[in-house]
Design a protein around this motif. Structure first.
Motif, PDB file in Angstrom:
ATOM      1  N   MET A 136      35.417  46.768  36.722  1.00 15.87           N
ATOM      2  CA  MET A 136      34.764  47.266  35.514  1.00 15.87           C
ATOM      3  C   MET A 136      34.185  46.111  34.696  1.00 15.87           C
ATOM      4  O   MET A 136      33.061  46.188  34.207  1.00 15.87           O
ATOM      5  N   MET A 137      34.944  45.001  34.575  1.00 13.77           N
ATOM      6  CA  MET A 137      34.451  43.856  33.827  1.00 13.77           C
ATOM      7  C   MET A 137      33.251  43.222  34.531  1.00 13.77           C
ATOM      8  O   MET A 137      32.303  42.779  33.872  1.00 13.77           O
ATOM      9  N   LEU A 138      33.244  43.167  35.865  1.00 15.58           N
ATOM     10  CA  LEU A 138      32.087  42.651  36.588  1.00 15.58           C
ATOM     11  C   LEU A 138      30.874  43.554  36.402  1.00 15.58           C
ATOM     12  O   LEU A 138      29.742  43.082  36.269  1.00 15.58           O
ATOM     13  N   TRP A 139      31.071  44.849  36.362  1.00 15.75           N
ATOM     14  CA  TRP A 139      29.983  45.791  36.107  1.00 15.75           C
ATOM     15  C   TRP A 139      29.415  45.595  34.706  1.00 15.75           C
ATOM     16  O   TRP A 139      28.204  45.570  34.520  1.00 15.75           O
ATOM     17  N   LEU A 140      30.314  45.417  33.716  1.00 14.97           N
ATOM     18  CA  LEU A 140      29.847  45.168  32.353  1.00 14.97           C
ATOM     19  C   LEU A 140      29.110  43.839  32.268  1.00 14.97           C
ATOM     20  O   LEU A 140      28.146  43.705  31.503  1.00 14.97           O
ATOM     21  N   GLU A 141      29.533  42.846  33.042  1.00 11.98           N
ATOM     22  CA  GLU A 141      28.854  41.560  33.037  1.00 11.98           C
ATOM     23  C   GLU A 141      27.445  41.686  33.626  1.00 11.98           C
ATOM     24  O   GLU A 141      26.502  41.099  33.113  1.00 11.98           O
ATOM     25  N   ARG A 142      27.296  42.464  34.685  1.00 11.52           N
ATOM     26  CA  ARG A 142      25.966  42.677  35.267  1.00 11.52           C
ATOM     27  C   ARG A 142      25.026  43.321  34.267  1.00 11.52           C
ATOM     28  O   ARG A 142      23.836  43.055  34.260  1.00 11.52           O
ATOM     29  N   ARG A 143      25.566  44.180  33.418  1.00 11.80           N
ATOM     30  CA  ARG A 143      24.736  44.852  32.414  1.00 11.80           C
ATOM     31  C   ARG A 143      24.511  43.983  31.178  1.00 11.80           C
ATOM     32  O   ARG A 143      23.788  44.372  30.284  1.00 11.80           O
ATOM     33  N   TRP A 179      32.290  37.434  32.179  1.00  7.24           N
ATOM     34  CA  TRP A 179      33.605  37.601  32.787  1.00  7.24           C
ATOM     35  C   TRP A 179      33.923  36.426  33.690  1.00  7.24           C
ATOM     36  O   TRP A 179      34.528  35.458  33.271  1.00  7.24           O
ATOM     37  N   ARG A 180      33.497  36.433  34.948  1.00  4.90           N
ATOM     38  CA  ARG A 180      33.879  35.335  35.833  1.00  4.90           C
ATOM     39  C   ARG A 180      32.722  34.799  36.657  1.00  4.90           C
ATOM     40  O   ARG A 180      32.861  33.767  37.277  1.00  4.90           O
ATOM     41  N   ARG A 181      31.609  35.464  36.684  1.00  6.27           N
ATOM     42  CA  ARG A 181      30.508  34.998  37.524  1.00  6.27           C
ATOM     43  C   ARG A 181      29.633  33.968  36.834  1.00  6.27           C
ATOM     44  O   ARG A 181      28.878  33.285  37.470  1.00  6.27           O
ATOM     45  N   THR A 182      29.677  33.862  35.542  1.00  8.94           N
ATOM     46  CA  THR A 182      28.852  32.885  34.848  1.00  8.94           C
ATOM     47  C   THR A 182      29.645  31.605  34.639  1.00  8.94           C
ATOM     48  O   THR A 182      30.862  31.628  34.482  1.00  8.94           O
ATOM     49  N   ALA A 183      28.945  30.503  34.615  1.00  5.27           N
ATOM     50  CA  ALA A 183      29.601  29.218  34.397  1.00  5.27           C
ATOM     51  C   ALA A 183      30.012  29.096  32.932  1.00  5.27           C
ATOM     52  O   ALA A 183      29.397  29.671  32.041  1.00  5.27           O
TER      53      ALA A 183
END
Length: 63
Positions: free
Chosen positions: A20-27, A32-36
């Motif tokens: 859910m947090m990765l989905w919110l990050e994509r939007r 969350w964790r994918r960005t530096a």
């Protein structure tokens, strides 16, 4: 057996929250964790920080 079911439930809940947090990050809602991570030492300081730094180095006023 109950411990195994409880452990699997916890893993399932944590996995779902991560998805859910990765989905919110994509939007674009959260980082969350994918960005530096940002280098905070390179960021400009806030005006309040500079006010506090200057007042800490000045001697106290005597009346």
């Amino acid at each position: 057996m109950e411990i195994v079911v409880a452990f699997l439930f916890v893993v399932l809940v944590l996995s779902g929250l991560d998805r859910m947090m990765l989905w919110l990050e994509r939007r674009g809602h959260v980082n969350w964790r994918r960005t530096a991570r940002r280098n905070l030492s390179a960021e400009p300081t806030a005006e309040l920080d500079s006010l506090l730094m200057n007042s800490a180095h000045e001697p106290a006023h005597q009346t």
